[in-house]
Design an enzyme around this catalytic site. Structure first.
Site, PDB file in Angstrom:
ATOM      1  CB  CYS A  90      35.695  28.457  40.647  1.00 52.64           C
ATOM      2  SG  CYS A  90      37.389  28.242  41.191  1.00 52.64           S
ATOM      3  CD1 TRP A 104      35.276  34.999  44.360  1.00 59.97           C
ATOM      4  CD2 TRP A 104      33.683  34.250  42.968  1.00 59.97           C
ATOM      5  NE1 TRP A 104      35.882  34.224  43.391  1.00 59.97           N
ATOM      6  CE2 TRP A 104      34.935  33.757  42.528  1.00 59.97           C
ATOM      7  CE3 TRP A 104      32.541  33.899  42.252  1.00 59.97           C
ATOM      8  CZ2 TRP A 104      35.067  32.942  41.413  1.00 59.97           C
ATOM      9  CZ3 TRP A 104      32.674  33.089  41.134  1.00 59.97           C
ATOM     10  CH2 TRP A 104      33.928  32.621  40.731  1.00 59.97           C
ATOM     11  CB  THR A 127      40.615  32.850  45.468  1.00 58.37           C
ATOM     12  OG1 THR A 127      41.305  32.547  46.681  1.00 58.37           O
ATOM     13  CG2 THR A 127      41.468  33.772  44.627  1.00 58.37           C
ATOM     14  CE1 TYR A 175      41.767  30.348  35.180  1.00 61.86           C
ATOM     15  CE2 TYR A 175      42.123  27.979  35.315  1.00 61.86           C
ATOM     16  CZ  TYR A 175      41.330  29.087  35.545  1.00 61.86           C
ATOM     17  OH  TYR A 175      40.098  28.929  36.120  1.00 61.86           O
TER      18      TYR A 175
HETATM   19  N1  LIG Z   1      44.219  31.117  43.361  1.00 65.50           N
HETATM   20  C1  LIG Z   1      44.069  29.722  43.554  1.00 65.50           C
HETATM   21  C2  LIG Z   1      42.861  29.109  42.916  1.00 65.50           C
HETATM   22  C3  LIG Z   1      41.552  29.728  43.237  1.00 65.50           C
HETATM   23  C4  LIG Z   1      41.144  30.663  42.151  1.00 65.50           C
HETATM   24  O1  LIG Z   1      41.980  31.182  41.413  1.00 65.50           O
HETATM   25  N2  LIG Z   1      39.849  30.872  42.041  1.00 65.50           N
HETATM   26  C5  LIG Z   1      39.368  31.851  41.090  1.00 65.50           C
HETATM   27  C6  LIG Z   1      38.132  31.390  40.377  1.00 65.50           C
HETATM   28  S1  LIG Z   1      38.393  30.076  39.270  1.00 65.50           S
HETATM   29  C7  LIG Z   1      38.957  33.065  41.864  1.00 65.50           C
HETATM   30  O2  LIG Z   1      38.381  32.952  42.932  1.00 65.50           O
HETATM   31  N3  LIG Z   1      39.229  34.245  41.325  1.00 65.50           N
HETATM   32  C8  LIG Z   1      38.752  35.451  41.910  1.00 65.50           C
HETATM   33  C9  LIG Z   1      39.659  36.584  41.746  1.00 65.50           C
HETATM   34  O3  LIG Z   1      40.835  36.353  41.454  1.00 65.50           O
HETATM   35  O4  LIG Z   1      39.165  37.721  41.966  1.00 65.50           O
HETATM   36  C10 LIG Z   1      45.246  28.960  42.983  1.00 65.50           C
HETATM   37  O5  LIG Z   1      46.024  29.577  42.310  1.00 65.50           O
HETATM   38  O6  LIG Z   1      45.354  27.758  43.185  1.00 65.50           O
END
Ligand SMILES: N[C@@H](CCC(=O)N[C@@H](CS)C(=O)NCC(=O)O)C(=O)O
Length: 308
Positions: free
Chosen positions: A45, A78, A112, A176
């Site tokens: 990530c 995760w 996240t 993204y």
């Molecule tokens: N959501 C946070 C960033 C963290 C994030 O999006 N991490 C992703 C991985 S790159 C995550 O943990 N996704 C898991 C999920 O949404 O289930 C942001 O917008 O700044």
């Protein structure tokens, strides 16, 4: 059911509502305290990668432990599948979700990384991406290694905020916005915005070694984590394919310079990065096939940035 990342007909919208408690020197609830907290990250990530890099650059490894989730996850998000028995050895959890539910049994938003967990209670304190690295710098100062870099130099802080805001909007989140666009129009708009920003950076970095001048700052950390994933993932999987990073002479050399700096490239595991994006985003890659390339030796080529 696997989650869907694309909302048909719409532009991608990022959830930036966080669990936003802070660990600070003078906090009653969450004071800075060596050994008390655990950073949970994943090599895959880019947002977690920031925290891994900053923790290392500042030498906080002995005071803030780190747990790493595996690259792929299911609808429950995760897991600690890289650890023996699939359990984080400090928290005793199989899933990061357990730490979010310990904090709030009704928690219903994203599970996240990065997240910082209070070890005694097993609760997530914060998953606030921009605040985490800012606080590692300003609040954990007492525990930085003696020769830690000044990631937020006073004289350039205001300009740095502007640069980082643009990098977040157009680049970190911009990739993204391309990949999860829900319409042709949204994708093309996102693509134009992303490459306009990369052209701006190509120009800015032609005149200086790092974003803010002669030394590495938080702004470089934030840009690096997206660039490191660009050719391996964003170029193909997210359709950011006007040019590869390796075809942009200045930005490519800048990224290689950082990659070859201790604390940057050594945090990158391309295999995990590719696995994560190509397997988890089933809606945009239904076959789940993970590409073999690109070759990684490009990252180790000379960059000739010292002359700046
Ligand atoms: N959501 C946070 C960033 C963290 C994030 O999006 N991490 C992703 C991985 S790159 C995550 O943990 N996704 C898991 C999920 O949404 O289930 C942001 O917008 O700044």
């Amino acid at each position: 059911m696997t989650p869907s990342y694309v909302e048909p007909g719409r532009e991608f919208r990022r959830d930036t509502n966080y669990l936003s408690d802070r660990i600070t020197r003078d906090s009653e609830q969450w004071p800075v305290e060596p050994g008390r907290y655990r950073l949970i990250a994943a090599r895959a990530c880019p947002w977690a990668n920031r925290a891994i890099i900053v923790r290392g650059l500042l030498g906080l490894e002995d005071v803030l432990s780190m747990g790493l989730c595996g690259p792929v996850h299911d609808e429950d998000s995760w897991t600690f599948d890289l650890d023996p028995g699939g359990v984080d050895p400090v928290l005793g959890y199989k899933r990061l979700k357990e730490a979010y539910l310990a904090r709030d049994p009704d928690y219903s938003r994203g599970i996240t990384v990065p997240a910082i967990v209070d070890v005694p209670t097993g609760q997530v304190v914060t998953n606030d991406v921009p605040q985490i690295t800012r606080d590692l710098f300003f609040e954990w100062r007492e525990f930085h290694r003696l020769d830690a870099p000044d990631l937020w130099p006073e004289p350039v802080q205001d300009e740095m905020e502007v640069v980082m805001e643009r990098i977040f909007e157009e680049v970190n989140n911009g990739v993204y916005r391309c990949g999860f666009a829900g319409s042709q129009h949204a994708y093309e708009k996102a693509y134009d915005r992303l490459f306009a920003a990369l052209d701006w950076l190509e120009e800015r970095l032609a005149r200086r070694r790092y974003l803010m001048g002669d030394t590495i700052t938080e702004a470089d950390v934030r840009l690096f984590t997206t660039l490191a994933r660009f050719d391996a993932v964003y170029h193909g999987h997210f359709k950011c394919n006007r040019t590869k990073l390796s075809e942009m002479p200045v930005l490519g050399a800048y990224a290689r310079d950082l990659f070859q700096t201790p604390g940057f490239g050594d945090t990158i595991v391309f295999e995990q990065i590719k696995q994560h994006y190509y397997v988890v985003h089933e809606d945009i890659n239904p076959s789940g096939i993970v590409p073999k390339g690109p070759r990684e030796d490009w990252w180790f080529e000379p960059h000739d940035r010292e002359r700046l």
